[in-house]
Design an enzyme around this catalytic site. Structure first.
Site, PDB file in Angstrom:
ATOM      1  N   ARG A  82      19.876   0.923  -5.910  1.00  0.00           N
ATOM      2  CA  ARG A  82      20.742   0.542  -7.035  1.00  0.00           C
ATOM      3  C   ARG A  82      21.185   1.773  -7.806  1.00  0.00           C
ATOM      4  NH1 ARG A  82      23.053  -4.208  -6.151  1.00  0.00           N
ATOM      5  NH2 ARG A  82      21.529  -5.691  -5.345  1.00  0.00           N
ATOM      6  N   GLY A 122       8.329   5.567  -4.343  1.00  0.00           N
ATOM      7  CA  GLY A 122       7.219   6.140  -3.594  1.00  0.00           C
ATOM      8  C   GLY A 122       6.975   5.462  -2.261  1.00  0.00           C
ATOM      9  N   LYS A 148      -1.222   7.271  -7.923  1.00  0.00           N
ATOM     10  CA  LYS A 148      -1.104   7.881  -6.603  1.00  0.00           C
ATOM     11  C   LYS A 148      -0.654   9.340  -6.664  1.00  0.00           C
ATOM     12  CE  LYS A 148      -0.416   3.731  -3.803  1.00  0.00           C
ATOM     13  NZ  LYS A 148       0.390   3.085  -2.738  1.00  0.00           N
ATOM     14  N   TYR A 181       4.093  -9.095  -0.012  1.00  0.00           N
ATOM     15  CA  TYR A 181       3.387 -10.181   0.674  1.00  0.00           C
ATOM     16  C   TYR A 181       3.011 -11.327  -0.257  1.00  0.00           C
ATOM     17  CZ  TYR A 181      -0.880  -7.794  -0.982  1.00  0.00           C
ATOM     18  OH  TYR A 181      -1.852  -7.185  -1.749  1.00  0.00           O
ATOM     19  N   ASP A 224      -0.159   4.798   3.655  1.00  0.00           N
ATOM     20  CA  ASP A 224       0.803   3.716   3.426  1.00  0.00           C
ATOM     21  C   ASP A 224       1.913   3.693   4.481  1.00  0.00           C
ATOM     22  OD1 ASP A 224      -0.366   2.563   1.175  1.00  0.00           O
ATOM     23  OD2 ASP A 224       0.666   3.896  -0.214  1.00  0.00           O
ATOM     24  N   SER A 257      -5.805  -7.442  -6.691  1.00  0.00           N
ATOM     25  CA  SER A 257      -5.962  -6.774  -5.399  1.00  0.00           C
ATOM     26  C   SER A 257      -6.949  -7.504  -4.491  1.00  0.00           C
ATOM     27  CB  SER A 257      -6.440  -5.336  -5.599  1.00  0.00           C
ATOM     28  OG  SER A 257      -6.699  -4.735  -4.338  1.00  0.00           O
ATOM     29  N   ASN A 301      -3.094   7.717  -1.440  1.00  0.00           N
ATOM     30  CA  ASN A 301      -3.655   6.379  -1.601  1.00  0.00           C
ATOM     31  C   ASN A 301      -5.097   6.291  -1.112  1.00  0.00           C
ATOM     32  OD1 ASN A 301      -3.302   6.302   1.261  1.00  0.00           O
ATOM     33  ND2 ASN A 301      -3.049   4.071   1.177  1.00  0.00           N
ATOM     34  N   LYS A 312      19.116   8.429  -7.146  1.00  0.00           N
ATOM     35  CA  LYS A 312      17.735   8.467  -6.663  1.00  0.00           C
ATOM     36  C   LYS A 312      17.693   8.485  -5.137  1.00  0.00           C
ATOM     37  CE  LYS A 312      14.193   6.555  -8.344  1.00  0.00           C
ATOM     38  NZ  LYS A 312      13.162   5.564  -8.756  1.00  0.00           N
ATOM     39  N   SER A 345      -8.065  -5.904  -1.806  1.00  0.00           N
ATOM     40  CA  SER A 345      -8.705  -4.829  -1.043  1.00  0.00           C
ATOM     41  C   SER A 345     -10.213  -5.017  -0.883  1.00  0.00           C
ATOM     42  CB  SER A 345      -8.399  -3.471  -1.683  1.00  0.00           C
ATOM     43  OG  SER A 345      -7.060  -3.124  -1.493  1.00  0.00           O
ATOM     44  N   GLY A 362       4.807  -8.068   4.018  1.00  0.00           N
ATOM     45  CA  GLY A 362       4.015  -6.872   3.749  1.00  0.00           C
ATOM     46  C   GLY A 362       2.551  -6.941   4.118  1.00  0.00           C
TER      47      GLY A 362
END
Length: 276
Positions: free
Chosen positions: A151, A129, A65, A217, A101, A14, A86, A155, A16, A238
């Site tokens: 796919r 999500g 999350k 990303y 998000d 990460s 998040n 869902k 962040s 992203g």
């Protein structure tokens, strides 16, 4: 020094901390952002530490999350609808959960896309999500039409039932009719490093000028975005979503909206170093 924390497993990759610490330094405020890999049996203890300790708030990433929600005092209405948090903010003695998000994604998309959301037919690839948060944000912007393909079609259908004006199509139907959409958004992990040879959907019918966005990303430009660009599409990776969801979280913790360009430059520079 006030402290902020990233909770997840794994968190080693990460960026962040670098992004948020750059944001705090840019504003000249005393915040330090850290990351912690939390095992499942440590989650409740970690949330208690947020409640009683020195941290002002936290980000939550995979796989917690949703799991963190029962441990909080309150969850923002939009985060509750999405079923994922998040961002955790300490408000007095209470911990409040938010989700930035989807809103972060839309903020970034609006900077690049030439198509007003309220006039756009939008295709969402994926039904997890990330898709849920992005759909909620798009609908809050009065998206003209949102269609989901996945796919596992069941869902997609399950996800679409949560909103009145969301439709579903099969992957095969979507691939035959990509020219009907002005914005196409990949919310799956297909094409993410190290499996960079994968694509979530074939682009044979994509028309030039379509906006194609990928929430991945790493790599900077997925195979999906490379192929879309060859066909004359406008592309976006992203990084914008990552930066804007972080900026919105930062604002909730500090009351100040940070320099998103500084945050973006920090992320891009760190990614370039990792790829070298």
């Amino acid at each position: 020094m006030k402290k902020l924390l990233l909770i997840g497993n794994p968190v080693e990759q990460s960026l962040s901390p670098e992004m948020h610490n750059a944001a705090a330094a840019g504003l000249g405020i005393p915040y330090q952002y850290e990351k912690r890999c939390v095992q499942p049996d440590q989650l409740e203890k970690t949330i208690m530490e947020l409640r009683n300790g020195e941290y002002e708030g936290a980000n939550v990433t995979i796989p917690y999350k949703s799991a963190c929600i029962p441990l909080l005092d309150k969850v923002d209405e939009s985060a509750e609808k999405i079923g994922a948090v998040n961002t955790i903010v300490k408000e007095g003695s209470k911990l409040v959960g938010y989700n930035t998000d989807g809103t972060g994604f839309v903020r970034g998309l609006k900077e690049i896309s030439p198509f007003p959301i309220d006039q756009s037919h939008i295709l969402i690839v994926g039904a997890g999500g990330a898709a849920r948060g992005i759909i909620a944000a798009l609908l809050s912007e009065k998206a003209l039409c949102v269609t989901v393909c996945n796919r596992t079609e069941s869902k997609a259908m399950e996800l679409a039932l949560e909103w009145e004006n969301v439709k579903t199509v099969s992957i095969e139907q979507a691939e035959k009719n990509l020219d009907q959409y002005s914005i196409i958004i990949n919310t799956t992990s297909s094409g993410m490093y190290p499996h960079t040879e994968k694509m979530p959907i074939s682009l044979g019918t994509l028309k030039a000028g379509t906006m194609v966005s990928d929430i991945i990303y790493n790599p900077f430009k997925t195979l999906l975005l490379n192929e879309a660009q060859k066909r004359g599409a406008i592309i976006d990776n992203g990084i914008s979503m990552f930066v804007y969801q972080g900026a919105l979280a930062f604002e909730k913790w500090t009351g100040l909206f940070p320099d998103v360009e500084l945050m973006k430059e920090t992320v891009v520079e760190k990614l370039r170093r990792k790829l070298c």
